[in-house]
Design a protein around this motif. Structure first.
Motif, PDB file in Angstrom:
ATOM      1  N   GLY A 230      21.302  38.334  26.915  1.00 35.66           N
ATOM      2  CA  GLY A 230      22.649  38.826  26.667  1.00 35.66           C
ATOM      3  C   GLY A 230      23.651  37.709  26.828  1.00 35.66           C
ATOM      4  O   GLY A 230      23.294  36.534  26.961  1.00 35.66           O
ATOM      5  N   ALA A 231      24.915  38.074  26.805  1.00 41.99           N
ATOM      6  CA  ALA A 231      25.987  37.095  26.959  1.00 41.99           C
ATOM      7  C   ALA A 231      27.244  37.809  27.420  1.00 41.99           C
ATOM      8  O   ALA A 231      27.379  39.026  27.266  1.00 41.99           O
ATOM      9  CB  ALA A 231      26.249  36.372  25.635  1.00 41.99           C
ATOM     10  N   MET A 232      28.142  37.035  27.994  1.00 44.04           N
ATOM     11  CA  MET A 232      29.445  37.554  28.415  1.00 44.04           C
ATOM     12  C   MET A 232      30.526  36.564  28.013  1.00 44.04           C
ATOM     13  O   MET A 232      30.287  35.362  27.928  1.00 44.04           O
ATOM     14  CB  MET A 232      29.488  37.751  29.932  1.00 44.04           C
ATOM     15  CG  MET A 232      28.623  38.864  30.449  1.00 44.04           C
ATOM     16  SD  MET A 232      28.638  39.017  32.267  1.00 44.04           S
ATOM     17  CE  MET A 232      30.340  39.495  32.569  1.00 44.04           C
ATOM     18  N   LYS A 233      31.709  37.097  27.779  1.00 44.21           N
ATOM     19  CA  LYS A 233      32.899  36.291  27.561  1.00 44.21           C
ATOM     20  C   LYS A 233      34.097  37.168  27.873  1.00 44.21           C
ATOM     21  O   LYS A 233      33.959  38.387  28.067  1.00 44.21           O
ATOM     22  CB  LYS A 233      32.980  35.761  26.132  1.00 44.21           C
ATOM     23  CG  LYS A 233      33.213  36.820  25.078  1.00 44.21           C
ATOM     24  CD  LYS A 233      33.320  36.200  23.706  1.00 44.21           C
ATOM     25  CE  LYS A 233      33.546  37.286  22.647  1.00 44.21           C
ATOM     26  NZ  LYS A 233      33.705  36.693  21.321  1.00 44.21           N
ATOM     27  N   GLY A 234      35.264  36.576  27.928  1.00 43.17           N
ATOM     28  CA  GLY A 234      36.436  37.377  28.200  1.00 43.17           C
ATOM     29  C   GLY A 234      37.660  36.533  28.437  1.00 43.17           C
ATOM     30  O   GLY A 234      37.762  35.409  27.954  1.00 43.17           O
ATOM     31  N   PHE A 235      38.596  37.099  29.211  1.00 41.16           N
ATOM     32  CA  PHE A 235      39.804  36.361  29.568  1.00 41.16           C
ATOM     33  C   PHE A 235      40.405  36.935  30.837  1.00 41.16           C
ATOM     34  O   PHE A 235      40.152  38.078  31.215  1.00 41.16           O
ATOM     35  CB  PHE A 235      40.829  36.359  28.426  1.00 41.16           C
ATOM     36  CG  PHE A 235      41.373  37.723  28.074  1.00 41.16           C
ATOM     37  CD1 PHE A 235      42.438  38.286  28.763  1.00 41.16           C
ATOM     38  CD2 PHE A 235      40.822  38.442  27.020  1.00 41.16           C
ATOM     39  CE1 PHE A 235      42.934  39.535  28.427  1.00 41.16           C
ATOM     40  CE2 PHE A 235      41.314  39.695  26.671  1.00 41.16           C
ATOM     41  CZ  PHE A 235      42.372  40.241  27.381  1.00 41.16           C
ATOM     42  N   TYR A 236      41.182  36.084  31.493  1.00 34.99           N
ATOM     43  CA  TYR A 236      41.992  36.495  32.624  1.00 34.99           C
ATOM     44  C   TYR A 236      43.445  36.502  32.160  1.00 34.99           C
ATOM     45  O   TYR A 236      43.859  35.612  31.414  1.00 34.99           O
ATOM     46  CB  TYR A 236      41.869  35.521  33.801  1.00 34.99           C
ATOM     47  CG  TYR A 236      40.486  35.404  34.376  1.00 34.99           C
ATOM     48  CD1 TYR A 236      39.820  36.519  34.882  1.00 34.99           C
ATOM     49  CD2 TYR A 236      39.842  34.183  34.436  1.00 34.99           C
ATOM     50  CE1 TYR A 236      38.553  36.405  35.430  1.00 34.99           C
ATOM     51  CE2 TYR A 236      38.575  34.062  34.990  1.00 34.99           C
ATOM     52  CZ  TYR A 236      37.941  35.178  35.472  1.00 34.99           C
ATOM     53  OH  TYR A 236      36.689  35.070  36.008  1.00 34.99           O
ATOM     54  N   THR A 237      44.201  37.469  32.634  1.00 36.45           N
ATOM     55  CA  THR A 237      45.641  37.438  32.445  1.00 36.45           C
ATOM     56  C   THR A 237      46.241  36.853  33.712  1.00 36.45           C
ATOM     57  O   THR A 237      45.987  37.349  34.814  1.00 36.45           O
ATOM     58  CB  THR A 237      46.218  38.841  32.177  1.00 36.45           C
ATOM     59  OG1 THR A 237      45.576  39.391  31.029  1.00 36.45           O
ATOM     60  CG2 THR A 237      47.723  38.772  31.943  1.00 36.45           C
ATOM     61  N   MET A 238      46.969  35.773  33.527  1.00 40.97           N
ATOM     62  CA  MET A 238      47.620  35.081  34.635  1.00 40.97           C
ATOM     63  C   MET A 238      49.119  35.312  34.553  1.00 40.97           C
ATOM     64  O   MET A 238      49.660  35.550  33.469  1.00 40.97           O
ATOM     65  CB  MET A 238      47.348  33.575  34.551  1.00 40.97           C
ATOM     66  CG  MET A 238      45.901  33.184  34.579  1.00 40.97           C
ATOM     67  SD  MET A 238      45.186  33.479  36.198  1.00 40.97           S
ATOM     68  CE  MET A 238      43.669  32.558  36.067  1.00 40.97           C
ATOM     69  N   LYS A 239      49.774  35.210  35.718  1.00 45.68           N
ATOM     70  CA  LYS A 239      51.227  35.346  35.774  1.00 45.68           C
ATOM     71  C   LYS A 239      51.806  34.153  36.514  1.00 45.68           C
ATOM     72  O   LYS A 239      51.353  33.818  37.611  1.00 45.68           O
ATOM     73  CB  LYS A 239      51.594  36.640  36.492  1.00 45.68           C
ATOM     74  CG  LYS A 239      53.098  36.859  36.666  1.00 45.68           C
ATOM     75  CD  LYS A 239      53.409  38.191  37.319  1.00 45.68           C
ATOM     76  CE  LYS A 239      53.027  38.163  38.779  1.00 45.68           C
ATOM     77  NZ  LYS A 239      53.361  39.412  39.493  1.00 45.68           N
ATOM     78  N   ASP A 240      52.785  33.505  35.888  1.00 43.40           N
ATOM     79  CA  ASP A 240      53.548  32.452  36.558  1.00 43.40           C
ATOM     80  C   ASP A 240      54.416  33.157  37.598  1.00 43.40           C
ATOM     81  O   ASP A 240      55.251  33.993  37.251  1.00 43.40           O
ATOM     82  CB  ASP A 240      54.414  31.725  35.521  1.00 43.40           C
ATOM     83  CG  ASP A 240      55.255  30.601  36.110  1.00 43.40           C
ATOM     84  OD1 ASP A 240      55.734  30.744  37.260  1.00 43.40           O
ATOM     85  OD2 ASP A 240      55.446  29.593  35.413  1.00 43.40           O
ATOM     86  N   ILE A 241      54.215  32.854  38.881  1.00 45.11           N
ATOM     87  CA  ILE A 241      54.912  33.631  39.912  1.00 45.11           C
ATOM     88  C   ILE A 241      56.410  33.292  40.004  1.00 45.11           C
ATOM     89  O   ILE A 241      57.160  34.037  40.632  1.00 45.11           O
ATOM     90  CB  ILE A 241      54.236  33.529  41.297  1.00 45.11           C
ATOM     91  CG1 ILE A 241      54.317  32.130  41.859  1.00 45.11           C
ATOM     92  CG2 ILE A 241      52.809  34.011  41.255  1.00 45.11           C
ATOM     93  CD1 ILE A 241      54.029  32.100  43.347  1.00 45.11           C
TER      94      ILE A 241
END
Length: 128
Positions: A95-106
């Motif tokens: 199998g495989a995985m991929k994705g993303f993180y949502t980041m916030k400039d504080i």
């Protein structure tokens, strides 16, 4: 190991096969993955959301999302590093995985996505 840098944030991923497990009378292949996030940008950022696309060669693609990672929303100052591990159960041995993180400039509250590169999940090749 696979790595990718998006907007000054480096994501590195290592994987490990952890054998098989039975859940609800079904055989699963168990994989661990180890993520390192390095902030090379000049901003202090917070990881607020994750999105995963999990491909199992014997099953439909699964999408998983939620707040933070492993119950945390880490804040990374410039040059900070954050690492965590998690796992995945597949019905097939590939199998495989991929994705993303949502980041916030504080400071500005601006949100941006950081890519998690595609990484493979596969059992070791059997030898004679």
């Amino acid at each position: 190991m696979v790595e990718q840098i998006t907007q000054g944030v480096k994501i590195s991923v290592k994987t490990k096969y952890n054998g098989t497990s039975y859940r609800n009378n079904r055989l699963y292949y168990v994989f661990a993955y180890f993520i390192t996030i390095e902030n090379y940008s000049s901003k202090t950022i917070e990881l607020i959301h994750r999105f995963w696309e999990i491909f199992d060669s014997l099953n439909k693609t699964e999408f998983v999302e939620g707040e933070g990672v492993i119950g945390q929303t880490p804040v990374l100052k410039p040059n900070d590093t954050y690492s965590y591990s998690s796992g995945c159960f597949l019905e097939s041995n590939v199998g495989a995985m991929k994705g993303f993180y949502t980041m916030k400039d504080i400071k500005t509250f601006e949100q941006f996505k950081v890519a998690i590169p595609t990484f493979q999940l596969a059992t070791p090749i059997l030898s004679n």
